[in-house]
Design a protein around this motif. Structure first.
Motif, PDB file in Angstrom:
ATOM      1  N   ARG A  22      53.423 -11.487 -42.009  1.00 21.24           N
ATOM      2  CA  ARG A  22      54.448 -10.608 -41.463  1.00 21.24           C
ATOM      3  C   ARG A  22      55.512 -11.446 -40.793  1.00 21.24           C
ATOM      4  O   ARG A  22      55.241 -12.426 -40.124  1.00 21.24           O
ATOM      5  CB  ARG A  22      53.821  -9.634 -40.478  1.00 21.24           C
ATOM      6  CG  ARG A  22      52.858  -8.734 -41.216  1.00 21.24           C
ATOM      7  CD  ARG A  22      52.698  -7.407 -40.523  1.00 21.24           C
ATOM      8  NE  ARG A  22      51.892  -6.556 -41.397  1.00 21.24           N
ATOM      9  CZ  ARG A  22      50.681  -6.152 -41.120  1.00 21.24           C
ATOM     10  NH1 ARG A  22      50.138  -6.478 -39.967  1.00 21.24           N
ATOM     11  NH2 ARG A  22      50.024  -5.407 -41.955  1.00 21.24           N
ATOM     12  N   GLY A  30      59.817  -1.313 -41.182  1.00 25.87           N
ATOM     13  CA  GLY A  30      59.062  -1.950 -42.256  1.00 25.87           C
ATOM     14  C   GLY A  30      58.564  -3.336 -41.901  1.00 25.87           C
ATOM     15  O   GLY A  30      57.674  -3.868 -42.561  1.00 25.87           O
ATOM     16  N   THR A  33      54.833  -3.667 -41.510  1.00 24.86           N
ATOM     17  CA  THR A  33      53.926  -3.309 -42.600  1.00 24.86           C
ATOM     18  C   THR A  33      54.039  -4.215 -43.822  1.00 24.86           C
ATOM     19  O   THR A  33      53.157  -4.198 -44.660  1.00 24.86           O
ATOM     20  CB  THR A  33      54.182  -1.862 -43.047  1.00 24.86           C
ATOM     21  OG1 THR A  33      55.539  -1.763 -43.478  1.00 24.86           O
ATOM     22  CG2 THR A  33      53.935  -0.885 -41.920  1.00 24.86           C
ATOM     23  N   THR A  34      55.115  -4.973 -43.947  1.00 19.88           N
ATOM     24  CA  THR A  34      55.282  -5.787 -45.155  1.00 19.88           C
ATOM     25  C   THR A  34      55.120  -7.264 -44.840  1.00 19.88           C
ATOM     26  O   THR A  34      55.559  -7.745 -43.798  1.00 19.88           O
ATOM     27  CB  THR A  34      56.669  -5.574 -45.787  1.00 19.88           C
ATOM     28  OG1 THR A  34      57.661  -5.926 -44.821  1.00 19.88           O
ATOM     29  CG2 THR A  34      56.861  -4.144 -46.222  1.00 19.88           C
ATOM     30  N   ASP A  35      54.482  -7.970 -45.756  1.00 16.84           N
ATOM     31  CA  ASP A  35      54.301  -9.420 -45.613  1.00 16.84           C
ATOM     32  C   ASP A  35      55.486 -10.118 -46.265  1.00 16.84           C
ATOM     33  O   ASP A  35      55.396 -10.616 -47.379  1.00 16.84           O
ATOM     34  CB  ASP A  35      52.994  -9.861 -46.276  1.00 16.84           C
ATOM     35  CG  ASP A  35      51.774  -9.385 -45.510  1.00 16.84           C
ATOM     36  OD1 ASP A  35      51.933  -9.063 -44.325  1.00 16.84           O
ATOM     37  OD2 ASP A  35      50.681  -9.344 -46.094  1.00 16.84           O
ATOM     38  N   SER A  36      56.614 -10.168 -45.555  1.00 16.52           N
ATOM     39  CA  SER A  36      57.823 -10.721 -46.170  1.00 16.52           C
ATOM     40  C   SER A  36      58.020 -12.202 -45.857  1.00 16.52           C
ATOM     41  O   SER A  36      58.788 -12.882 -46.526  1.00 16.52           O
ATOM     42  CB  SER A  36      59.049  -9.928 -45.723  1.00 16.52           C
ATOM     43  OG  SER A  36      59.174  -9.964 -44.322  1.00 16.52           O
ATOM     44  N   ARG A  79      64.728  -9.717 -45.680  1.00 11.69           N
ATOM     45  CA  ARG A  79      63.783  -8.616 -45.495  1.00 11.69           C
ATOM     46  C   ARG A  79      62.818  -8.509 -46.671  1.00 11.69           C
ATOM     47  O   ARG A  79      61.748  -7.946 -46.542  1.00 11.69           O
ATOM     48  CB  ARG A  79      64.551  -7.307 -45.340  1.00 11.69           C
ATOM     49  CG  ARG A  79      65.297  -7.240 -44.033  1.00 11.69           C
ATOM     50  CD  ARG A  79      66.173  -6.032 -43.955  1.00 11.69           C
ATOM     51  NE  ARG A  79      65.407  -4.782 -44.063  1.00 11.69           N
ATOM     52  CZ  ARG A  79      65.901  -3.605 -43.781  1.00 11.69           C
ATOM     53  NH1 ARG A  79      67.148  -3.485 -43.389  1.00 11.69           N
ATOM     54  NH2 ARG A  79      65.161  -2.541 -43.910  1.00 11.69           N
ATOM     55  N   SER A  80      63.208  -9.058 -47.794  1.00 10.56           N
ATOM     56  CA  SER A  80      62.415  -8.930 -49.012  1.00 10.56           C
ATOM     57  C   SER A  80      61.584 -10.190 -49.251  1.00 10.56           C
ATOM     58  O   SER A  80      62.081 -11.311 -49.117  1.00 10.56           O
ATOM     59  CB  SER A  80      63.372  -8.693 -50.177  1.00 10.56           C
ATOM     60  OG  SER A  80      62.912  -9.248 -51.360  1.00 10.56           O
ATOM     61  N   GLN A  81      60.319  -9.989 -49.634  1.00  8.78           N
ATOM     62  CA  GLN A  81      59.458 -11.132 -49.940  1.00  8.78           C
ATOM     63  C   GLN A  81      60.008 -11.922 -51.127  1.00  8.78           C
ATOM     64  O   GLN A  81      59.984 -13.149 -51.128  1.00  8.78           O
ATOM     65  CB  GLN A  81      58.037 -10.658 -50.252  1.00  8.78           C
ATOM     66  CG  GLN A  81      57.068 -11.797 -50.451  1.00  8.78           C
ATOM     67  CD  GLN A  81      55.720 -11.315 -50.917  1.00  8.78           C
ATOM     68  OE1 GLN A  81      55.400 -11.418 -52.086  1.00  8.78           O
ATOM     69  NE2 GLN A  81      54.921 -10.795 -49.999  1.00  8.78           N
TER      70      GLN A  81
END
Length: 139
Positions: A22, A30, A33-36, A79-81
């Motif tokens: 994270r 978000g 919750t997201t692994d970015s 923000r995006s992986q």
């Protein structure tokens, strides 16, 4: 996706390890919750991608960055992986490209020209005169 170092050298996927976690920073709700956040690990000491001479040069130049012989690149600015993966791969390519680059040609020492020496001394005299005029005369 393999990482391109130069047109000749490319690091295959099998030699890259990706870790995700994270990320702090932008992402709103978000972000929790997201692994970015991305960490790209490349074992430089064990790789056979480069010829021996370039391999030794890269190890010597990146010695301070190596963790047990591996280069670790972290990216969390997007923000995006996927974008962070691309950024990490690009940074690794740039880092290795600079590490294997040929050293610049040795600088040939030259003497300042007579004109340069004369101008430097004139400037020093002029500056000294300015400072002398600023002194308190004690009147």
């Amino acid at each position: 996706m393999p990482v391109t170092v130069t047109a000749q050298y490319e690091i295959p996927d099998a030699e890259l390890r990706w870790r995700f976690s994270r990320s702090s920073g932008p992402g709103g709700q978000g972000v929790n919750t997201t692994d970015s956040r991305v960490e790209l690990v490349f074992d430089l000491a064990a790789t056979k991608v480069f010829p021996e001479s370039l391999h030794e040069r890269a190890l010597a130049r990146l010695e301070s960055r190596l963790v047990e012989g591996a280069v670790v690149i972290a990216a969390s600015e997007f923000r995006s992986q996927l974008r962070n993966r691309e950024a990490a791969a690009e940074r690794l390519g740039d880092l290795l490209r600079r590490a294997i680059a040929a050293p610049p040609p040795a600088r040939r020492a030259t003497k300042p020209s007579k004109g340069q020496q004369r101008r430097r001394l004139e400037d020093k005299r002029r500056r000294g005169q300015t400072k002398r005029l600023r002194r308190d005369t004690g009147d």
